[in-house]
Motif scaffolding. Structure first.
Motif, PDB file in Angstrom:
ATOM      1  N   ALA A 240      43.597  32.505  51.338  1.00 41.83           N
ATOM      2  CA  ALA A 240      44.694  32.654  50.391  1.00 41.83           C
ATOM      3  C   ALA A 240      44.624  33.999  49.677  1.00 41.83           C
ATOM      4  CB  ALA A 240      44.669  31.517  49.373  1.00 41.83           C
ATOM      5  N   ASN A 241      43.418  34.539  49.534  1.00 47.19           N
ATOM      6  CA  ASN A 241      43.230  35.797  48.818  1.00 47.19           C
ATOM      7  C   ASN A 241      43.255  37.020  49.725  1.00 47.19           C
ATOM      8  OD1 ASN A 241      42.962  34.411  46.421  1.00 47.19           O
ATOM      9  ND2 ASN A 241      40.725  34.406  46.467  1.00 47.19           N
ATOM     10  N   LEU A 242      43.400  36.835  51.017  1.00 47.73           N
ATOM     11  CA  LEU A 242      43.338  37.944  51.969  1.00 47.73           C
ATOM     12  C   LEU A 242      44.567  38.836  51.831  1.00 47.73           C
ATOM     13  CD1 LEU A 242      41.916  39.226  54.485  1.00 47.73           C
ATOM     14  CD2 LEU A 242      43.357  37.708  55.881  1.00 47.73           C
ATOM     15  N   SER A 243      44.338  40.142  51.652  1.00 49.08           N
ATOM     16  CA  SER A 243      45.445  41.083  51.611  1.00 49.08           C
ATOM     17  C   SER A 243      45.414  42.066  52.782  1.00 49.08           C
ATOM     18  CB  SER A 243      45.439  41.863  50.289  1.00 49.08           C
ATOM     19  OG  SER A 243      44.225  42.562  50.112  1.00 49.08           O
ATOM     20  N   ALA A 244      44.275  42.214  53.430  1.00 51.73           N
ATOM     21  CA  ALA A 244      44.139  43.166  54.533  1.00 51.73           C
ATOM     22  C   ALA A 244      44.630  42.561  55.842  1.00 51.73           C
ATOM     23  CB  ALA A 244      42.678  43.578  54.688  1.00 51.73           C
TER      24      ALA A 244
ATOM     25  N   GLU B 159      45.011  28.969  60.332  1.00 51.04           N
ATOM     26  CA  GLU B 159      44.742  29.239  58.924  1.00 51.04           C
ATOM     27  C   GLU B 159      45.474  30.494  58.446  1.00 51.04           C
ATOM     28  OE1 GLU B 159      42.476  27.817  56.174  1.00 51.04           O
ATOM     29  OE2 GLU B 159      43.628  26.393  57.351  1.00 51.04           O
ATOM     30  N   LEU B 160      45.446  31.535  59.256  1.00 46.94           N
ATOM     31  CA  LEU B 160      46.121  32.772  58.867  1.00 46.94           C
ATOM     32  C   LEU B 160      47.639  32.575  58.818  1.00 46.94           C
ATOM     33  CD1 LEU B 160      43.967  35.315  60.898  1.00 46.94           C
ATOM     34  CD2 LEU B 160      43.927  34.950  58.434  1.00 46.94           C
ATOM     35  N   ASP B 161      48.156  31.802  59.757  1.00 46.46           N
ATOM     36  CA  ASP B 161      49.593  31.492  59.733  1.00 46.46           C
ATOM     37  C   ASP B 161      49.955  30.678  58.497  1.00 46.46           C
ATOM     38  OD1 ASP B 161      50.292  32.797  62.081  1.00 46.46           O
ATOM     39  OD2 ASP B 161      49.990  31.029  63.345  1.00 46.46           O
ATOM     40  N   ARG B 162      49.074  29.782  58.140  1.00 48.22           N
ATOM     41  CA  ARG B 162      49.321  28.909  56.978  1.00 48.22           C
ATOM     42  C   ARG B 162      49.584  29.717  55.713  1.00 48.22           C
ATOM     43  NH1 ARG B 162      44.552  25.179  54.346  1.00 48.22           N
ATOM     44  NH2 ARG B 162      45.707  24.385  52.550  1.00 48.22           N
ATOM     45  N   TYR B 163      48.857  30.832  55.580  1.00 47.92           N
ATOM     46  CA  TYR B 163      49.003  31.657  54.382  1.00 47.92           C
ATOM     47  C   TYR B 163      49.868  32.896  54.613  1.00 47.92           C
ATOM     48  CZ  TYR B 163      45.301  28.774  52.376  1.00 47.92           C
ATOM     49  OH  TYR B 163      44.564  27.718  51.892  1.00 47.92           O
ATOM     50  N   GLY B 164      50.492  32.970  55.769  1.00 51.08           N
ATOM     51  CA  GLY B 164      51.402  34.070  56.045  1.00 51.08           C
ATOM     52  C   GLY B 164      50.718  35.426  56.146  1.00 51.08           C
ATOM     53  N   LYS B 165      49.527  35.466  56.721  1.00 46.09           N
ATOM     54  CA  LYS B 165      48.767  36.710  56.790  1.00 46.09           C
ATOM     55  C   LYS B 165      49.098  37.500  58.059  1.00 46.09           C
ATOM     56  CE  LYS B 165      46.924  35.545  52.954  1.00 46.09           C
ATOM     57  NZ  LYS B 165      47.337  36.218  51.692  1.00 46.09           N
ATOM     58  N   THR B 166      48.810  38.794  57.999  1.00 46.83           N
ATOM     59  CA  THR B 166      49.072  39.700  59.122  1.00 46.83           C
ATOM     60  C   THR B 166      47.833  39.804  59.992  1.00 46.83           C
ATOM     61  OG1 THR B 166      50.639  40.989  57.801  1.00 46.83           O
ATOM     62  CG2 THR B 166      49.716  42.050  59.764  1.00 46.83           C
ATOM     63  N   TYR B 167      47.979  39.535  61.283  1.00 49.50           N
ATOM     64  CA  TYR B 167      46.821  39.606  62.177  1.00 49.50           C
ATOM     65  C   TYR B 167      47.274  39.894  63.605  1.00 49.50           C
ATOM     66  CZ  TYR B 167      48.114  34.893  63.721  1.00 49.50           C
ATOM     67  OH  TYR B 167      48.791  33.813  64.219  1.00 49.50           O
ATOM     68  N   ASP B 168      46.325  40.359  64.400  1.00 50.05           N
ATOM     69  CA  ASP B 168      46.537  40.599  65.822  1.00 50.05           C
ATOM     70  C   ASP B 168      45.266  40.159  66.537  1.00 50.05           C
ATOM     71  OD1 ASP B 168      47.416  41.466  68.297  1.00 50.05           O
ATOM     72  OD2 ASP B 168      46.865  43.564  67.938  1.00 50.05           O
ATOM     73  N   PHE B 169      45.382  39.189  67.423  1.00 56.96           N
ATOM     74  CA  PHE B 169      44.235  38.671  68.153  1.00 56.96           C
ATOM     75  C   PHE B 169      44.312  39.095  69.623  1.00 56.96           C
ATOM     76  CE2 PHE B 169      43.162  34.661  65.426  1.00 56.96           C
ATOM     77  CZ  PHE B 169      42.863  35.489  64.362  1.00 56.96           C
ATOM     78  N   GLU B 170      43.154  39.385  70.184  1.00 53.55           N
ATOM     79  CA  GLU B 170      43.059  39.673  71.612  1.00 53.55           C
ATOM     80  C   GLU B 170      41.849  38.936  72.173  1.00 53.55           C
ATOM     81  OE1 GLU B 170      44.119  41.183  75.313  1.00 53.55           O
ATOM     82  OE2 GLU B 170      45.213  41.286  73.419  1.00 53.55           O
ATOM     83  N   THR B 171      42.080  38.123  73.200  1.00 61.32           N
ATOM     84  CA  THR B 171      40.999  37.428  73.890  1.00 61.32           C
ATOM     85  C   THR B 171      40.862  38.024  75.279  1.00 61.32           C
ATOM     86  OG1 THR B 171      41.336  35.362  72.658  1.00 61.32           O
ATOM     87  CG2 THR B 171      40.185  35.217  74.773  1.00 61.32           C
ATOM     88  N   TYR B 172      39.657  38.471  75.628  1.00 62.70           N
ATOM     89  CA  TYR B 172      39.442  39.172  76.894  1.00 62.70           C
ATOM     90  C   TYR B 172      39.001  38.195  77.985  1.00 62.70           C
ATOM     91  CZ  TYR B 172      40.103  43.575  74.543  1.00 62.70           C
ATOM     92  OH  TYR B 172      40.663  44.626  73.847  1.00 62.70           O
ATOM     93  N   PRO B 173      39.761  38.117  79.070  1.00 60.96           N
ATOM     94  CA  PRO B 173      39.447  37.180  80.160  1.00 60.96           C
ATOM     95  C   PRO B 173      38.093  37.488  80.799  1.00 60.96           C
ATOM     96  CG  PRO B 173      41.675  38.087  80.394  1.00 60.96           C
ATOM     97  CD  PRO B 173      40.993  38.881  79.332  1.00 60.96           C
ATOM     98  N   GLY B 174      37.380  36.425  81.143  1.00 63.51           N
ATOM     99  CA  GLY B 174      36.139  36.566  81.885  1.00 63.51           C
ATOM    100  C   GLY B 174      34.968  37.107  81.096  1.00 63.51           C
ATOM    101  N   THR B 175      35.100  37.190  79.775  1.00 60.12           N
ATOM    102  CA  THR B 175      34.018  37.757  78.967  1.00 60.12           C
ATOM    103  C   THR B 175      33.271  36.678  78.195  1.00 60.12           C
ATOM    104  OG1 THR B 175      35.542  38.155  77.112  1.00 60.12           O
ATOM    105  CG2 THR B 175      35.211  39.952  78.691  1.00 60.12           C
TER     106      THR B 175
END
Length: 226
Positions: free
Chosen positions: A148-152, A176-192
């Motif tokens: 809830a306190n995340l601004s970055a 959780e990040l969606d719940r609080y409307g936060k800005t994020y970018d996730f990347e999951t690398y295949p086979g790692t």
């Protein structure tokens, strides 16, 4: 370019660690260790950030202890005093903001790996002066960030075959990040696997994914630490 072991001081607290400086003043970035401790791999990440123009500091959260044993690393991680660590990270944020090498850059970035990834999220939620947060497959059962306190903004880097930070765990973090409307970018690398970025561990290191992930990190910090 190589840094050096030193300490940063703020809030009447001196925090030991590894400092690597750019050739010209640039934004500060905190580099948080895996559960092994402040080992040469983490120092090399700080050096690479300095080469890219950042003032990088890796605090020694284990106060001089490190290990190559998974059992011992687990014990060190679980023995970490989270409240004390939060105070140390707060001091490091302030010290980096005041450092001569970060002139004109009020916001600090943070990047962490494994245990350090979860601590990076935690610190970003506790410190509004952190302007960008990178989480490499972060995990620590006793660290609960207050999103809830995340601004970055957050860049999350994950591994498809990670037995510690599973796809379900990544989905829960995203929720959780969606719940609080936060800005994020996730990347999951295949086979790692977990720790695929660590080039000192050939059993899990994945050079192609590590190269791409590092490129994402640099673009992310450039965008959010002007």
């Amino acid at each position: 370019m190589a840094g050096q072991r030193t300490a940063l001081t703020a809030h009447n607290l001196s925090v030991p660690g590894y400092l690597s400086l750019p050739t010209a003043p640039g934004p500060g970035v905190i580099v948080l260790q895996e559960w092994w401790g402040l080992v040469p791999h983490i120092e090399s990440v700080a050096d690479r950030l300095a080469e890219a123009g950042y003032t990088a500091f890796a605090p020694d959260l284990y106060q001089g202890q490190s290990t190559t044993s998974p059992d011992e690393a687990g014990k060190l991680m679980m023995a970490l005093n989270i409240a004390q660590t939060a105070e140390q990270l707060r001091a490091v944020v302030q010290a980096l903001r005041e450092h001569p090498s970060t002139q004109g850059h009020p916001k600090v970035g943070i990047i962490g790996f494994c245990m350090g990834g979860q601590l990076a999220l935690y610190a970003a939620c506790e410190n509004p002066d952190i302007g960008a947060c990178v989480d490499f497959y972060g995990i620590h059962p006793n660290v609960k960030p207050n999103f809830a306190n995340l601004s970055a903004p957050v860049l999350g880097i994950f591994a498809e075959k990670d037995a510690f930070v599973t796809p379900e765990a990544v989905a829960a973090l995203r929720q959780e990040l969606d719940r609080y409307g936060k800005t994020y970018d996730f990347e999951t690398y295949p086979g790692t696997d977990h720790a695929f970025f660590n080039d000192t561990r050939p059993e899990v290191y994945h050079p192609d994914a590590a190269y791409d992930a590092w490129d994402r990190v640099l673009r992310f910090f450039k965008a959010h630490l002007p």
